[in-house]
Scaffold this active site. Structure first.
Site, short mmCIF file in Angstrom:
data_model
loop_
_atom_site.label_atom_id
_atom_site.label_comp_id
_atom_site.label_asym_id
_atom_site.label_seq_id
_atom_site.Cartn_x
_atom_site.Cartn_y
_atom_site.Cartn_z
N SER A 136 -10.28 5.30 3.31
CA SER A 136 -10.68 4.25 2.38
C SER A 136 -11.95 4.64 1.64
O SER A 136 -12.80 5.38 2.18
CB SER A 136 -10.95 2.97 3.17
OG SER A 136 -11.66 2.05 2.38
N TYR A 161 -14.70 -1.76 9.68
CA TYR A 161 -13.50 -1.24 9.01
C TYR A 161 -13.77 0.19 8.50
O TYR A 161 -13.01 1.12 8.78
CB TYR A 161 -13.12 -2.16 7.85
CG TYR A 161 -12.06 -1.57 6.94
CD1 TYR A 161 -10.76 -1.36 7.40
CD2 TYR A 161 -12.36 -1.21 5.63
CE1 TYR A 161 -9.78 -0.81 6.58
CE2 TYR A 161 -11.39 -0.66 4.79
CZ TYR A 161 -10.10 -0.46 5.28
OH TYR A 161 -9.16 0.09 4.46
N1 NAD Z 1 -5.14 -1.94 -0.63
C1 NAD Z 1 -6.33 -1.35 -0.73
O1 NAD Z 1 -7.12 -1.66 -1.64
C2 NAD Z 1 -6.75 -0.28 0.24
C3 NAD Z 1 -7.96 0.41 -0.01
C4 NAD Z 1 -8.37 1.40 0.89
C5 NAD Z 1 -7.57 1.71 1.97
N2 NAD Z 1 -6.42 1.03 2.21
C6 NAD Z 1 -5.63 1.39 3.39
O2 NAD Z 1 -4.30 1.66 2.99
C7 NAD Z 1 -3.38 1.29 4.02
C8 NAD Z 1 -2.35 0.33 3.46
O3 NAD Z 1 -3.03 -0.82 2.95
P1 NAD Z 1 -2.29 -2.05 2.28
O4 NAD Z 1 -3.17 -2.54 1.20
O5 NAD Z 1 -0.88 -1.67 1.98
O6 NAD Z 1 -2.37 -3.09 3.48
P2 NAD Z 1 -1.26 -4.04 4.14
O7 NAD Z 1 -2.00 -4.90 5.11
O8 NAD Z 1 -0.47 -4.70 3.07
O9 NAD Z 1 -0.33 -3.01 4.88
C9 NAD Z 1 -0.53 -2.58 6.20
C10 NAD Z 1 0.75 -2.87 6.99
O10 NAD Z 1 0.56 -2.35 8.29
C11 NAD Z 1 1.05 -3.27 9.23
N3 NAD Z 1 0.30 -3.05 10.47
C12 NAD Z 1 -1.01 -3.35 10.71
N4 NAD Z 1 -1.34 -3.02 11.95
C13 NAD Z 1 -0.23 -2.46 12.51
C14 NAD Z 1 0.06 -1.92 13.78
N5 NAD Z 1 -0.87 -1.88 14.74
N6 NAD Z 1 1.30 -1.44 14.01
C15 NAD Z 1 2.26 -1.49 13.04
N7 NAD Z 1 2.04 -2.01 11.83
C16 NAD Z 1 0.81 -2.49 11.57
C17 NAD Z 1 0.83 -4.63 8.62
O11 NAD Z 1 1.76 -5.59 9.12
C18 NAD Z 1 1.01 -4.36 7.14
O12 NAD Z 1 2.33 -4.67 6.73
C19 NAD Z 1 -4.26 0.70 5.13
O13 NAD Z 1 -4.52 1.72 6.06
C20 NAD Z 1 -5.52 0.30 4.43
O14 NAD Z 1 -6.62 0.29 5.32
C21 NAD Z 1 -5.98 0.05 1.35
#
Ligand code: NAD
Length: 348
Positions: A136, A161
């Protein structure tokens, strides 16, 4: 530029497949004919209907298998790897959100640390060609030097985080060094788009507007010293990931010496916007979508602990590796979000 395009003959394991980015990535790979195994625990951090809705769109693809499960369940993860023998793994499952980590730290350790450790262990015993995982932009903490470059010092996280994401980079590096797992970490910068995450500001503001409630903006109401965010449209994130999948790190560093096959890339827009500019663009997009003037009732509040003043991605490393740089403007991206929102929630 010498990079390999997506190999559609491979099996891709995508964790967090019902999530925002995981869904779009899965869909893109399936549309190109790849085999995709998706895992997600469908937790209720935000509206699960949105997660089921995304899965519904993946179900029609014959090459898609969905496993409902938790990456912190080591037995399940080992079994999934043994049975499906993925060639390439993309770990997107995590507990996301900076502010939530202040009130609910446990789940961050469970999903982001133990869960990621299980993925690394599974790769150790079931060798893969490439492990790609979500880090991130929050690892840059309150760094002042912009744009943020992958070589910058990132040992000052300002939220748990961010600390879990930085830990993932260290863990991946160690596993890559010890067990020859080619691994790439991706530092995403504020990703937005249709079917996005309801916990993110642009989505929450839109919800509040339709509920007739004021929106709280945590920037002290000071436009001159506003927060800057590098907002990245989800299609750009997916394209960046897709281009990297068949290009694991070489294991040779810039000095030409042997090194662990691990690296990190920023995927951001390289074009930060003031938070207020983004909000005005969202009002404009909703105005266009509804055909009537939209203006949020705004309440300005102090910046929240854990929030960082600016995020700004250098994309040079990504461009050099795979000839790609995100380019969707906030006007285009927010219009697609607003059109989707109005249609999906049937608001007027
Ligand atoms: N969206 C952003 O702006 C952003 C920015 C930086 C990093 N990220 C990272 O990108 C990745 C995806 O983010 P996103 O925005 O799609 O988030 P999101 O919450 O929509 O997707 C994450 C998915 O993982 C699932 N999940 C969480 N914990 C779990 C576990 N222990 N076992 C199985 N499934 C699990 C959740 O149910 C969810 O559907 C994450 O790692 C997040 O930290 C996202």
């Amino acid at each position: 530029m010498n990079y390999k395009s997506l190999d559609t003959s491979k099996t891709y394991l995508i964790t967090g497949a019902a999530g925002f980015i995981g869904f779009y990535l899965s869909k893109q790979l399936l549309e190109k004919g790849c085999k995709v195994i998706g895992i997600d625990n469908i937790n209720d951090y935000y509206d699960v209907n949105l997660k089921y809705e995304r899965l519904e769109k993946l179900k029609p693809f014959e090459n898609f298998t969905f496993i409902k499960g938790d990456i912190s369940d080591k037995e399940l993860i080992m079994k999934t790897f043994e049975e499906n023998k993925p060639n390439i793994v993309v770990n997107l499952a995590a507990q996301a959100g900076v502010r939530y980590s202040i009130e609910n730290p446990d789940v961050y350790i469970q999903s982001n640390i133990i869960g990621f450790y299980n993925i690394l262990e599974a790769c150790r015993y079931n060798p893969v060609e490439h492990l790609v995982y979500a880090s991130s932009s929050s690892v840059y903490g309150s760094n002042k030097k912009v744009p943020f470059e992958e070589t910058d010092f990132v040992d000052n996280p300002v939220s748990l985080y961010a600390a879990t994401k930085k830990s993932n980079e260290l863990m991946a590096h160690t596993y890559s060094h010890l067990y020859k797992i080619p691994a790439t970490g991706l530092r995403f910068f504020t990703v937005y788009g249709p079917m996005g995450r309801p916990d993110m500001a642009y989505f929450g503001f839109t919800d509040k507007y339709f509920k007739g409630e004021p929106v709280k903006i945590f920037n002290n109401g000071d436009f001159a010293n506003d927060l800057y965010r590098d907002f990245t449209y989800v299609d750009d994130i997916v394209e960046g990931i897709e281009r990297l999948l068949s290009n694991p790190p070489s294991g040779v560093n810039e000095a030409g010496e042997k090194a662990a096959q691990h690296t990190v890339f920023n995927i951001g827009n390289n074009n930060p916007e003031k938070l207020m500019t983004f909000i005005w663009a969202l009002e404009k997009a909703l105005t266009n979508a509804l055909g009537r003037e939209v203006e949020f009732e705004k309440v300005f509040e102090p910046i929240k602990p854990g929030d960082v003043p600016a995020t700004y991605a250098s994309t040079e490393k990504l461009q050099e590796a795979v000839d790609f740089k995100p380019s969707t403007t906030i006007e285009e991206g927010l219009q697609r979000f607003a059109d989707w929102y109005v249609e999906y929630y049937k608001v007027k």
